[in-house]
Design a protein around this motif. Structure first.
Motif, PDB file in Angstrom:
ATOM      1  N   GLY A 255      29.585 122.658  23.971  1.00  0.00           N
ATOM      2  CA  GLY A 255      30.118 122.703  25.328  1.00  0.00           C
ATOM      3  C   GLY A 255      29.016 123.066  26.295  1.00  0.00           C
ATOM      4  N   ILE A 256      29.283 122.823  27.560  1.00  0.00           N
ATOM      5  CA  ILE A 256      28.265 123.060  28.591  1.00  0.00           C
ATOM      6  C   ILE A 256      28.859 123.880  29.734  1.00  0.00           C
ATOM      7  CG2 ILE A 256      26.825 121.939  30.359  1.00  0.00           C
ATOM      8  CD1 ILE A 256      26.551 119.568  28.355  1.00  0.00           C
ATOM      9  N   THR A 257      28.105 124.893  30.141  1.00  0.00           N
ATOM     10  CA  THR A 257      28.422 125.650  31.348  1.00  0.00           C
ATOM     11  C   THR A 257      27.542 125.102  32.466  1.00  0.00           C
ATOM     12  OG1 THR A 257      28.740 127.603  29.966  1.00  0.00           O
ATOM     13  CG2 THR A 257      28.546 127.964  32.351  1.00  0.00           C
ATOM     14  N   LEU A 258      28.169 124.604  33.505  1.00  0.00           N
ATOM     15  CA  LEU A 258      27.388 124.110  34.639  1.00  0.00           C
ATOM     16  C   LEU A 258      27.485 125.149  35.761  1.00  0.00           C
ATOM     17  CD1 LEU A 258      27.444 120.472  36.086  1.00  0.00           C
ATOM     18  CD2 LEU A 258      26.863 122.475  37.427  1.00  0.00           C
ATOM     19  N   ILE A 259      26.364 125.780  36.057  1.00  0.00           N
ATOM     20  CA  ILE A 259      26.305 126.766  37.137  1.00  0.00           C
ATOM     21  C   ILE A 259      25.534 126.125  38.281  1.00  0.00           C
ATOM     22  CG2 ILE A 259      25.596 129.097  37.790  1.00  0.00           C
ATOM     23  CD1 ILE A 259      25.111 129.536  34.739  1.00  0.00           C
ATOM     24  N   TYR A 260      26.118 126.101  39.456  1.00  0.00           N
ATOM     25  CA  TYR A 260      25.405 125.472  40.555  1.00  0.00           C
ATOM     26  C   TYR A 260      25.569 126.256  41.845  1.00  0.00           C
ATOM     27  CZ  TYR A 260      29.583 123.721  42.901  1.00  0.00           C
ATOM     28  OH  TYR A 260      30.766 123.654  43.580  1.00  0.00           O
ATOM     29  N   GLY A 261      24.686 125.958  42.773  1.00  0.00           N
ATOM     30  CA  GLY A 261      24.790 126.485  44.120  1.00  0.00           C
ATOM     31  C   GLY A 261      24.192 125.454  45.054  1.00  0.00           C
ATOM     32  N   MET A 271      25.714 117.479  41.694  1.00  0.00           N
ATOM     33  CA  MET A 271      26.454 118.153  40.631  1.00  0.00           C
ATOM     34  C   MET A 271      27.577 117.251  40.107  1.00  0.00           C
ATOM     35  SD  MET A 271      29.567 119.787  40.122  1.00  0.00           S
ATOM     36  CE  MET A 271      30.132 120.349  41.726  1.00  0.00           C
ATOM     37  N   ASN A 272      28.261 116.573  41.044  1.00  0.00           N
ATOM     38  CA  ASN A 272      29.365 115.710  40.616  1.00  0.00           C
ATOM     39  C   ASN A 272      28.873 114.537  39.776  1.00  0.00           C
ATOM     40  OD1 ASN A 272      31.821 116.910  41.742  1.00  0.00           O
ATOM     41  ND2 ASN A 272      30.733 116.682  43.677  1.00  0.00           N
ATOM     42  N   ALA A 273      27.705 114.007  40.116  1.00  0.00           N
ATOM     43  CA  ALA A 273      27.151 112.911  39.317  1.00  0.00           C
ATOM     44  C   ALA A 273      26.739 113.397  37.925  1.00  0.00           C
ATOM     45  CB  ALA A 273      25.939 112.309  40.049  1.00  0.00           C
ATOM     46  N   ILE A 278      28.013 114.133  31.983  1.00  0.00           N
ATOM     47  CA  ILE A 278      28.365 115.024  30.863  1.00  0.00           C
ATOM     48  C   ILE A 278      29.734 114.642  30.315  1.00  0.00           C
ATOM     49  CG2 ILE A 278      28.960 117.404  30.252  1.00  0.00           C
ATOM     50  CD1 ILE A 278      26.847 118.319  32.349  1.00  0.00           C
ATOM     51  N   SER A 279      30.700 114.468  31.216  1.00  0.00           N
ATOM     52  CA  SER A 279      32.063 114.173  30.770  1.00  0.00           C
ATOM     53  C   SER A 279      32.159 112.816  30.079  1.00  0.00           C
ATOM     54  CB  SER A 279      33.030 114.231  31.960  1.00  0.00           C
ATOM     55  OG  SER A 279      33.112 115.560  32.427  1.00  0.00           O
ATOM     56  N   SER A 280      31.288 111.883  30.452  1.00  0.00           N
ATOM     57  CA  SER A 280      31.333 110.557  29.821  1.00  0.00           C
ATOM     58  C   SER A 280      31.001 110.631  28.327  1.00  0.00           C
ATOM     59  CB  SER A 280      30.353 109.603  30.524  1.00  0.00           C
ATOM     60  OG  SER A 280      29.017 109.956  30.202  1.00  0.00           O
ATOM     61  N   VAL A 281      30.336 111.708  27.933  1.00  0.00           N
ATOM     62  CA  VAL A 281      29.990 111.880  26.510  1.00  0.00           C
ATOM     63  C   VAL A 281      31.095 112.634  25.763  1.00  0.00           C
ATOM     64  CG1 VAL A 281      28.223 112.880  24.971  1.00  0.00           C
ATOM     65  CG2 VAL A 281      27.531 111.800  27.103  1.00  0.00           C
ATOM     66  N   GLY A 282      32.027 113.218  26.519  1.00  0.00           N
ATOM     67  CA  GLY A 282      33.155 113.908  25.878  1.00  0.00           C
ATOM     68  C   GLY A 282      32.841 115.337  25.462  1.00  0.00           C
ATOM     69  N   VAL A 283      31.830 115.928  26.072  1.00  0.00           N
ATOM     70  CA  VAL A 283      31.504 117.325  25.757  1.00  0.00           C
ATOM     71  C   VAL A 283      32.254 118.237  26.740  1.00  0.00           C
ATOM     72  CG1 VAL A 283      29.632 119.033  25.798  1.00  0.00           C
ATOM     73  CG2 VAL A 283      29.255 116.788  24.761  1.00  0.00           C
ATOM     74  N   PRO A 284      32.930 119.294  26.223  1.00  0.00           N
ATOM     75  CA  PRO A 284      33.654 120.202  27.123  1.00  0.00           C
ATOM     76  C   PRO A 284      32.716 120.790  28.177  1.00  0.00           C
ATOM     77  CG  PRO A 284      34.231 120.641  24.846  1.00  0.00           C
ATOM     78  CD  PRO A 284      33.092 119.657  24.811  1.00  0.00           C
ATOM     79  N   LEU A 285      33.223 120.871  29.400  1.00  0.00           N
ATOM     80  CA  LEU A 285      32.395 121.298  30.524  1.00  0.00           C
ATOM     81  C   LEU A 285      33.169 122.282  31.395  1.00  0.00           C
ATOM     82  CD1 LEU A 285      29.932 120.862  32.487  1.00  0.00           C
ATOM     83  CD2 LEU A 285      31.235 118.945  33.456  1.00  0.00           C
ATOM     84  N   GLU A 286      32.516 123.390  31.752  1.00  0.00           N
ATOM     85  CA  GLU A 286      33.076 124.302  32.752  1.00  0.00           C
ATOM     86  C   GLU A 286      32.088 124.380  33.904  1.00  0.00           C
ATOM     87  OE1 GLU A 286      35.731 127.830  31.726  1.00  0.00           O
ATOM     88  OE2 GLU A 286      34.336 127.785  30.045  1.00  0.00           O
ATOM     89  N   ILE A 287      32.600 124.329  35.134  1.00  0.00           N
ATOM     90  CA  ILE A 287      31.741 124.298  36.326  1.00  0.00           C
ATOM     91  C   ILE A 287      32.004 125.533  37.177  1.00  0.00           C
ATOM     92  CG2 ILE A 287      31.172 123.007  38.417  1.00  0.00           C
ATOM     93  CD1 ILE A 287      32.067 120.457  36.988  1.00  0.00           C
TER      94      ILE A 287
END
Ligand code: FEO
Length: 400
Positions: A255-261, A271-273, A278-287
């Motif tokens: 899974g991936i934690t996406l931290i942005y500012g 960030m949206n791109a 990331i989501s196209s690969v099917g890996v869980p993502l939290e933003i």
């Protein structure tokens, strides 16, 4: 809530806290609340295991008085000195001056430094037993779960472990104290993870040591000093703690934690791109927007997931401060061995990437890739951002 009998002679006498905003003056609990669970063993000799923070002091002593006069208490067992469990101690001493305080050798030192209490304090040894009459207590030293003086107390006939911080969670009690009284345990499990990562995770090795030490002790009830009492599935919370502690050095979840500012929306747009990739690969993502989310809520994702995607512009030649602050706390909490990638906008020169590498170097995060762009992203940049996100997700997926 009134005092609640857990087993014959054993009572919950805790306090629910829905007014403190910051636990330890640091971690938000405004919405979730917390409980300070204390336990009374009403035997020939009477003992209280752990106390409460110094709030609702009248309520705390009234609750005990439902069962026994406070002045009749013989022993107070201090599993852990932190003031969320000892704040009412001086008041107790005034009401019951002869009460004996039991704890580890380090607890004795801390009682002197925190409260000036030196009289009638008895040090108990690892494995020592204390007979109260019908019931017997046994003490096990569990240093650094959470402070160095910490121990746990075991009631031998009902097989109850009074574990203090260990196996605890944020979350005030909602009118019931046992796991089997809640149809939906998700809230407490989620808050147990946030509590673990905020408070205990830095001491994951001692947690594993304590679990190993108690492996042969039969447990029917886990009674922590924060959150639910686990009697239907006592090992469920132990297994969760073990899993989380092992994440400190071992394999974590795919899974991936996406931290942005973002200052003016350019890094936000990218960030949206990246998230799309990331989501196209099917890996869980939290933003998480680092400027708007307290780090308390970001740490559980960082702790449990294998990858960290950092989105941040360059700010005055360095990393955008809200993102840097989240990463600083991750380093302080020893969030180790992540794979990390970085994207973001810059105005006239970079610098964010250099600072990011410097921040995470002590916790051995491996930088896999970076993608920085000047000013506002172009259509080509967005395409590249998607590919960048997908490529990082593939790296993380391959770890599964
Ligand atoms: Fe709940 Fe470390 O105190």
């Amino acid at each position: 809530m009134p005092a609640i009998e857990i087993k014959p002679d054993v009572f919950w006498v805790g306090v629910n806290d829905r007014t403190t905003d910051l636990f330890e003056g640091l971690w938000p609990i405004t919405e979730e609340g917390v409980s300070y669970n204390a336990y009374l063993i009403n035997d020939e000799r009477k003992a209280i295991v752990d106390l409460s923070k110094s709030l609702k002091t009248d309520e705390f002593f009234d609750r005990i008085s439902e069962i026994v006069a406070v002045s009749e208490i013989d022993y107070v067992i201090i599993n852990h000195m932190e003031p969320d469990h000892t704040g009412v101690l001086r008041t107790l001493r005034r009401i019951a001056p002869d009460v004996a305080i039991l704890g580890s050798a380090k607890t004795k030192q801390m009682l002197a430094s925190f409260y000036g209490i030196t009289e009638n304090v008895r040090v108990v040894e690892d494995g020592e037993m204390l007979s109260l009459g019908r019931r017997t207590l046994q003490f096990f030293s569990t240093p650094f779960v959470h402070w160095p003086e910490t121990m746990v107390t075991y009631e031998t006939s009902h097989r109850i472990l009074f574990s203090c911080d260990a196996f605890g969670s944020y979350g005030a009690l909602r009118g019931a104290i046992f796991d089997d009284e809640y149809a939906d345990l998700d809230f407490y499990q989620k808050e147990a993870l946030r509590y673990y990562v905020n408070i205990v995770a830095k001491f994951s090795k001692p947690v594993l040591k304590a679990i190993e030490k108690l492996a042969d002790v039969p447990l029917e009830i886990i009674a922590p000093s924060h959150g639910l009492i686990w009697r239907k599935q006592p090992m469920a919370i132990v297994d969760l703690y073990k899993k989380w502690a092992e994440y400190a050095t071992g394999k974590t979840e795919v899974g991936i934690t996406l931290i942005y500012g973002s200052m003016y929306g350019n890094t936000d747009a990218m960030m949206n791109a990246v998230a799309q990739g990331i989501s196209s690969v099917g890996v869980p993502l939290e933003i998480f927007d680092a400027a708007r989310t307290h780090v308390s809520y970001i740490l559980p994702s960082l702790w449990t997931k294998a990858g960290v995607m950092v989105g941040a512009p360059t700010y005055e030649g360095g990393l955008f401060p809200p993102v840097a602050q989240v990463l600083d706390m991750a380093v302080a909490k020893r969030v180790l061995n992540k794979k990390v990638a970085k994207f973001g906008s810059y105005g006239w020169s970079g610098g964010a990437l250099r600072e990011l590498k410097k921040i995470v170097e002590p916790v051995k995060w491996e930088m896999t890739d970076s993608f920085e762009f000047a000013g506002a992203p172009t259509e080509e940049d967005f395409e590249r951002g998607k590919e960048f996100g997908a490529a990082f997700a593939e790296v993380i997926k391959a770890q599964g």
